[in-house]
Design an enzyme around this catalytic site. Structure first.
Site, PDB file in Angstrom:
ATOM      1  N   HIS A 185       0.832  -1.205   0.000  1.00 50.40           N
ATOM      2  CA  HIS A 185       0.000   0.000   0.000  1.00 50.40           C
ATOM      3  C   HIS A 185       0.865   1.252   0.000  1.00 50.40           C
ATOM      4  O   HIS A 185       0.574   2.234  -0.697  1.00 50.40           O
ATOM      5  CB  HIS A 185      -0.926  -0.023   1.216  1.00 50.40           C
ATOM      6  CG  HIS A 185      -1.726   1.218   1.403  1.00 50.40           C
ATOM      7  ND1 HIS A 185      -1.424   2.153   2.378  1.00 50.40           N
ATOM      8  CD2 HIS A 185      -2.796   1.708   0.738  1.00 50.40           C
ATOM      9  CE1 HIS A 185      -2.291   3.147   2.308  1.00 50.40           C
ATOM     10  NE2 HIS A 185      -3.136   2.912   1.329  1.00 50.40           N
ATOM     11  N   GLU A 225      -4.010   8.150   7.488  1.00 50.65           N
ATOM     12  CA  GLU A 225      -5.046   7.335   6.832  1.00 50.65           C
ATOM     13  C   GLU A 225      -5.423   6.152   7.704  1.00 50.65           C
ATOM     14  O   GLU A 225      -6.599   5.820   7.862  1.00 50.65           O
ATOM     15  CB  GLU A 225      -4.540   6.853   5.478  1.00 50.65           C
ATOM     16  CG  GLU A 225      -5.546   6.011   4.710  1.00 50.65           C
ATOM     17  CD  GLU A 225      -5.003   5.491   3.382  1.00 50.65           C
ATOM     18  OE1 GLU A 225      -5.654   4.615   2.781  1.00 50.65           O
ATOM     19  OE2 GLU A 225      -3.921   5.963   2.948  1.00 50.65           O
ATOM     20  N   GLU A 272       2.176   1.826  -3.436  1.00 55.42           N
ATOM     21  CA  GLU A 272       1.119   2.382  -4.298  1.00 55.42           C
ATOM     22  C   GLU A 272       1.083   3.907  -4.184  1.00 55.42           C
ATOM     23  O   GLU A 272       1.002   4.619  -5.191  1.00 55.42           O
ATOM     24  CB  GLU A 272      -0.231   1.792  -3.911  1.00 55.42           C
ATOM     25  CG  GLU A 272      -1.415   2.390  -4.663  1.00 55.42           C
ATOM     26  CD  GLU A 272      -2.650   2.552  -3.798  1.00 55.42           C
ATOM     27  OE1 GLU A 272      -3.216   3.663  -3.770  1.00 55.42           O
ATOM     28  OE2 GLU A 272      -3.043   1.571  -3.132  1.00 55.42           O
ATOM     29  N   HIS A 273       1.156   4.427  -2.961  1.00 54.62           N
ATOM     30  CA  HIS A 273       1.176   5.884  -2.758  1.00 54.62           C
ATOM     31  C   HIS A 273       2.385   6.508  -3.454  1.00 54.62           C
ATOM     32  O   HIS A 273       2.278   7.546  -4.118  1.00 54.62           O
ATOM     33  CB  HIS A 273       1.232   6.198  -1.267  1.00 54.62           C
ATOM     34  CG  HIS A 273      -0.092   6.168  -0.591  1.00 54.62           C
ATOM     35  ND1 HIS A 273      -0.607   7.249   0.087  1.00 54.62           N
ATOM     36  CD2 HIS A 273      -1.035   5.201  -0.482  1.00 54.62           C
ATOM     37  CE1 HIS A 273      -1.788   6.942   0.597  1.00 54.62           C
ATOM     38  NE2 HIS A 273      -2.063   5.694   0.262  1.00 54.62           N
TER      39      HIS A 273
END
Length: 462
Positions: free
Chosen positions: A73, A153, A76-77
């Site tokens: 994840h 987040e 991905e950012h």
């Protein structure tokens, strides 16, 4: 008269579902593999001058080793933070200026990047995606800033959301032997110790052409797309494809329970059973029978949980069933609900009601009419969803990313229609058993036992 209207409605749905599904199978769909291993699937849909491009990498949270949860994840950012010829955020600014839609997502099994744009702008999207595959820069200053974004987040989506936190903790018990127990966003203590070098190594290992699938759906032809793919992706060197082992779980042996005291307003119940997916099942029909079993219990107003537990005896204010058979490894069949507090219903009573429905399905298969209704609902929902080119691309990308052929989309209607009522009963008997069960009680924090009362006596030191 009411029953007649309902029957006619389902007949109409069945009639509508048949021709549309048949038309969808005739959509020209092409498949090719480049010399570097990149698989490309092109589906023609000429209803509008729009195209969706999706690049799927076969890596997600279930591939991550302990201590590096959340790295897929995080990467991905960082993939939006620049490449050889583009600065941080520049690709997004270019796409926005063209009126395109873009985003990315990470799951347990894959990471995907997509753009929805005018057909004449496809070369721009492909060029930037190819550059990102091969020359992402992953600058350290951007990494430091982005990790703070990811921490926030996690706080917003999980740590400060009691229901999300409860389900995350529950999965650590339900997937007792599988990496599916790891959260996609990662544990906070792992997020805090990830380094930019960790991400660079993860990128070099998993972002290889042979570990990816490019899906293009829309107002294009293979003759138009192939030269673009050859131009932008074929020059990327073929790297070593990482080995992937399917996440497997224990088939049974022990009933497990987790009790969580969190800042929730109402108590809730989770019952999950370890079951196979289409990737791990001994027989494919079992997966489709489990899908229909879920539908018999929870597929709209007429389903058993809604009609019996919510409206009938009002034992639950909500009750649901869920199962997804399209995963890379073993998965879960889950029942969840909120007991009716107005009637002073306990979690134990709600569980008994769930078991009553399970036991009835084990002993008595659903009626032909009930099973036909559920099949029609599932097929019709899929047919209508295919109006979206993004949905079509996502279906194919998900299947290919977990090791299943995209052609299963075209076979799905027949697979569902072939399942008998007895087979639905059979999978309930085989898989919805206590030895496969993980039970979760999520209780308001105010009901937690006193720590003073629970504290053991301390031993005297000498």
């Amino acid at each position: 008269m009411a029953r007649l209207k309902i029957s006619l409605s389902y007949m109409l749905l069945a009639l509508l579902a048949g021709p549309v599904a048949a038309d969808s199978t005739r959509q020209p769909t092409h498949e090719l593999t480049l010399g570097n291993g990149l698989k490309v699937i092109v589906r023609e849909d000429h209803r509008a001058p729009v195209v969706v491009s999706q690049l799927w990498y076969k890596v997600g949270s279930s591939h991550e080793p302990p201590g590096q949860t959340g790295i897929s994840h995080a990467l991905e950012h960082m993939m939006f933070k620049g490449s050889k010829n583009l600065g941080p955020g520049e690709s997004s600014r270019v796409l926005r200026s063209l009126g395109a839609e873009e985003n990315a997502f990470t799951s347990r099994d894959y990471t995907a990047y997509y753009q929805v744009l005018s057909r004449d702008q496809l070369p721009i999207a492909l060029e930037m995606e190819a550059e990102r595959m091969h020359t992402a820069t992953l600058p350290e200053d951007e990494f430091i800033r982005e990790m703070e974004v990811i921490k926030e987040e996690r706080r917003l989506r999980v740590d400060d959301n009691p229901n999300s936190l409860a389900y995350e903790r529950f999965l650590t018990q339900a997937h007792i032997a599988s990496p599916y127990s790891q959260p996609v966003i990662g544990w906070m203590h792992d997020i805090e110790r990830l380094t930019v070098d960790d991400l660079r190594a993860w990128y070099q290992t998993h972002y290889q052409p042979g570990n990816a699938v490019l899906i293009i759906v829309g107002d294009v032809t293979l003759d138009e797309v192939k030269p673009l793919v050859d131009s932008y992706f074929a020059p990327i060197p073929a790297g070593q494809i990482p080995e992937h082992k399917r996440p497997l779980d224990l088939p049974g042996g022990a009933e497990r329970q987790v009790t969580l005291h969190l800042d929730v307003q109402l108590p809730s119940l989770l019952l999950s059973f370890n079951v196979p997916s289409l990737s791990t099942a001994e027989n494919a029909w079992e997966v489709h029978a489990l899908r229909l079993l879920s539908g018999v219990l929870d597929s709209g107003y007429s389903a058993r949980l809604a009609s019996r537990l919510e409206r009938g005896n009002a034992i639950a204010t909500s009750a649901s069933a869920s199962y997804s058979g399209f995963a890379r490894g073993d998965t879960l069949f889950t029942l969840s609900g909120l007991p009716n507090q107005a009637l002073d219903i306990s979690l134990e009573q709600l569980e008994q009601a769930f078991w009553a429905e399970i036991d009835e399905l084990k002993s008595t298969p659903p009626s032909a009419a009930e099973l036909t209704r559920v099949k029609t609902q599932l097929i019709a929902a899929d047919v209508y969803a295919r109006d979206s080119i993004a949905h079509q691309a996502t279906q194919m990308g998900q299947l290919e990313s977990v090791g299943l052929p995209w052609q299963l989309i075209e076979e799905d209607q027949q697979a569902l229609e072939s399942i008998s009522a007895q087979q639905v009963s059979d999978v309930a008997q085989r898989y919805l058993t206590r030895e496969r069960l993980t039970r979760g009680h999520v209780l308001p924090a105010a009901t937690a036992p006193s720590t003073e009362a629970a504290r053991p006596e301390q031993e005297e030191s000498n």
